[in-house]
Design a protein around this motif. Structure first.
Motif, PDB file in Angstrom:
ATOM      1  N   ILE A 166      19.110  19.539 -15.416  1.00 19.94           N
ATOM      2  CA  ILE A 166      19.612  20.650 -14.604  1.00 19.94           C
ATOM      3  C   ILE A 166      18.439  21.390 -13.960  1.00 19.94           C
ATOM      4  O   ILE A 166      18.525  21.841 -12.820  1.00 19.94           O
ATOM      5  CB  ILE A 166      20.453  21.609 -15.470  1.00 19.94           C
ATOM      6  CG1 ILE A 166      21.731  20.909 -15.917  1.00 19.94           C
ATOM      7  CG2 ILE A 166      20.782  22.893 -14.719  1.00 19.94           C
ATOM      8  CD1 ILE A 166      22.537  21.663 -16.943  1.00 19.94           C
ATOM      9  N   VAL A 167      17.338  21.485 -14.672  1.00 21.29           N
ATOM     10  CA  VAL A 167      16.150  22.150 -14.148  1.00 21.29           C
ATOM     11  C   VAL A 167      15.682  21.461 -12.865  1.00 21.29           C
ATOM     12  O   VAL A 167      15.458  22.108 -11.845  1.00 21.29           O
ATOM     13  CB  VAL A 167      15.013  22.168 -15.199  1.00 21.29           C
ATOM     14  CG1 VAL A 167      13.704  22.617 -14.591  1.00 21.29           C
ATOM     15  CG2 VAL A 167      15.394  23.050 -16.372  1.00 21.29           C
ATOM     16  N   CYS A 168      15.563  20.139 -12.917  1.00 16.05           N
ATOM     17  CA  CYS A 168      15.125  19.388 -11.731  1.00 16.05           C
ATOM     18  C   CYS A 168      16.128  19.528 -10.598  1.00 16.05           C
ATOM     19  O   CYS A 168      15.746  19.687  -9.438  1.00 16.05           O
ATOM     20  CB  CYS A 168      14.916  17.918 -12.072  1.00 16.05           C
ATOM     21  SG  CYS A 168      13.447  17.626 -13.062  1.00 16.05           S
ATOM     22  N   THR A 169      17.401  19.473 -10.920  1.00 12.41           N
ATOM     23  CA  THR A 169      18.440  19.609  -9.909  1.00 12.41           C
ATOM     24  C   THR A 169      18.348  20.981  -9.240  1.00 12.41           C
ATOM     25  O   THR A 169      18.418  21.081  -8.006  1.00 12.41           O
ATOM     26  CB  THR A 169      19.836  19.408 -10.527  1.00 12.41           C
ATOM     27  OG1 THR A 169      19.876  18.112 -11.120  1.00 12.41           O
ATOM     28  CG2 THR A 169      20.925  19.531  -9.487  1.00 12.41           C
ATOM     29  N   GLU A 216       7.743  21.815 -19.267  1.00 10.26           N
ATOM     30  CA  GLU A 216       7.794  23.043 -20.063  1.00 10.26           C
ATOM     31  C   GLU A 216       9.113  23.788 -19.824  1.00 10.26           C
ATOM     32  O   GLU A 216       9.776  24.226 -20.761  1.00 10.26           O
ATOM     33  CB  GLU A 216       6.619  23.939 -19.702  1.00 10.26           C
ATOM     34  CG  GLU A 216       6.609  25.253 -20.463  1.00 10.26           C
ATOM     35  CD  GLU A 216       5.477  26.166 -20.009  1.00 10.26           C
ATOM     36  OE1 GLU A 216       5.721  27.373 -19.965  1.00 10.26           O
ATOM     37  OE2 GLU A 216       4.380  25.669 -19.706  1.00 10.26           O
ATOM     38  N   ILE A 217       9.498  23.923 -18.588  1.00 12.90           N
ATOM     39  CA  ILE A 217      10.757  24.611 -18.264  1.00 12.90           C
ATOM     40  C   ILE A 217      11.941  23.845 -18.843  1.00 12.90           C
ATOM     41  O   ILE A 217      12.852  24.427 -19.426  1.00 12.90           O
ATOM     42  CB  ILE A 217      10.907  24.781 -16.743  1.00 12.90           C
ATOM     43  CG1 ILE A 217       9.832  25.727 -16.208  1.00 12.90           C
ATOM     44  CG2 ILE A 217      12.297  25.311 -16.385  1.00 12.90           C
ATOM     45  CD1 ILE A 217       9.703  25.734 -14.709  1.00 12.90           C
ATOM     46  N   HIS A 218      11.907  22.531 -18.707  1.00 16.32           N
ATOM     47  CA  HIS A 218      12.995  21.696 -19.235  1.00 16.32           C
ATOM     48  C   HIS A 218      13.102  21.838 -20.752  1.00 16.32           C
ATOM     49  O   HIS A 218      14.195  22.001 -21.296  1.00 16.32           O
ATOM     50  CB  HIS A 218      12.764  20.240 -18.846  1.00 16.32           C
ATOM     51  CG  HIS A 218      13.760  19.301 -19.445  1.00 16.32           C
ATOM     52  ND1 HIS A 218      15.038  19.184 -18.957  1.00 16.32           N
ATOM     53  CD2 HIS A 218      13.668  18.457 -20.494  1.00 16.32           C
ATOM     54  CE1 HIS A 218      15.698  18.301 -19.694  1.00 16.32           C
ATOM     55  NE2 HIS A 218      14.878  17.841 -20.623  1.00 16.32           N
ATOM     56  N   GLN A 219      11.984  21.774 -21.443  1.00 17.96           N
ATOM     57  CA  GLN A 219      11.984  21.840 -22.899  1.00 17.96           C
ATOM     58  C   GLN A 219      12.431  23.203 -23.414  1.00 17.96           C
ATOM     59  O   GLN A 219      13.050  23.301 -24.460  1.00 17.96           O
ATOM     60  CB  GLN A 219      10.601  21.472 -23.444  1.00 17.96           C
ATOM     61  CG  GLN A 219      10.312  19.999 -23.281  1.00 17.96           C
ATOM     62  CD  GLN A 219       8.862  19.639 -23.548  1.00 17.96           C
ATOM     63  OE1 GLN A 219       8.002  20.506 -23.670  1.00 17.96           O
ATOM     64  NE2 GLN A 219       8.580  18.356 -23.625  1.00 17.96           N
ATOM     65  N   ARG A 220      12.139  24.245 -22.651  1.00 23.25           N
ATOM     66  CA  ARG A 220      12.590  25.586 -23.034  1.00 23.25           C
ATOM     67  C   ARG A 220      14.082  25.759 -22.793  1.00 23.25           C
ATOM     68  O   ARG A 220      14.693  26.680 -23.312  1.00 23.25           O
ATOM     69  CB  ARG A 220      11.858  26.650 -22.208  1.00 23.25           C
ATOM     70  CG  ARG A 220      10.500  26.983 -22.707  1.00 23.25           C
ATOM     71  CD  ARG A 220       9.991  28.268 -22.094  1.00 23.25           C
ATOM     72  NE  ARG A 220      10.377  28.466 -20.718  1.00 23.25           N
ATOM     73  CZ  ARG A 220       9.539  28.679 -19.724  1.00 23.25           C
ATOM     74  NH1 ARG A 220       8.257  28.706 -19.939  1.00 23.25           N
ATOM     75  NH2 ARG A 220       9.973  28.878 -18.508  1.00 23.25           N
ATOM     76  N   GLY A 221      14.642  24.887 -21.960  1.00 21.58           N
ATOM     77  CA  GLY A 221      16.062  25.020 -21.632  1.00 21.58           C
ATOM     78  C   GLY A 221      16.306  26.180 -20.687  1.00 21.58           C
ATOM     79  O   GLY A 221      17.384  26.754 -20.642  1.00 21.58           O
ATOM     80  N   ASP A 222      15.304  26.511 -19.920  1.00 17.38           N
ATOM     81  CA  ASP A 222      15.392  27.628 -18.985  1.00 17.38           C
ATOM     82  C   ASP A 222      16.003  27.131 -17.682  1.00 17.38           C
ATOM     83  O   ASP A 222      15.411  26.341 -16.981  1.00 17.38           O
ATOM     84  CB  ASP A 222      13.990  28.189 -18.735  1.00 17.38           C
ATOM     85  CG  ASP A 222      14.010  29.453 -17.932  1.00 17.38           C
ATOM     86  OD1 ASP A 222      15.015  29.712 -17.245  1.00 17.38           O
ATOM     87  OD2 ASP A 222      13.014  30.187 -17.986  1.00 17.38           O
TER      88      ASP A 222
END
Length: 77
Positions: free
Chosen positions: A59-62, A10-16
């Motif tokens: 980038i979110v995972c990183t 969800e965070i990744h898809q939002r680009g947050d």
């Protein structure tokens, strides 16, 4: 671990990309709780990155991994 995966996706898809330190801290705290510890959360993120091509260079995972590793390092001192 489905909740764990859904939070990351969800965070990744939002680009947050965690513009807020407070938000990042909340997310990391929830992921650690879901996984049962910092080391388990790190393992789950790495596993998720291997299983999901969208997240392999995310980038979110990183960002989450960086926070988790900092948290782990602070506990080991």
């Amino acid at each position: 671990m489905e909740n764990f995966k859904s939070i990351i996706l969800e965070i990744h898809q939002r680009g947050d990309y965690f513009s807020s330190a407070e938000y990042r801290a909340e997310v990391v705290k929830e992921l650690v709780r879901l996984c049962g510890g910092v080391e388990f959360a790190i393992k789950e993120i790495n596993k998720l990155r291997q299983e999901n091509s969208q997240l392999s260079n995310s980038i979110v995972c990183t960002n989450i991994l960086c926070v988790l590793k900092e948290k782990k390092d602070r506990k080991s001192i």
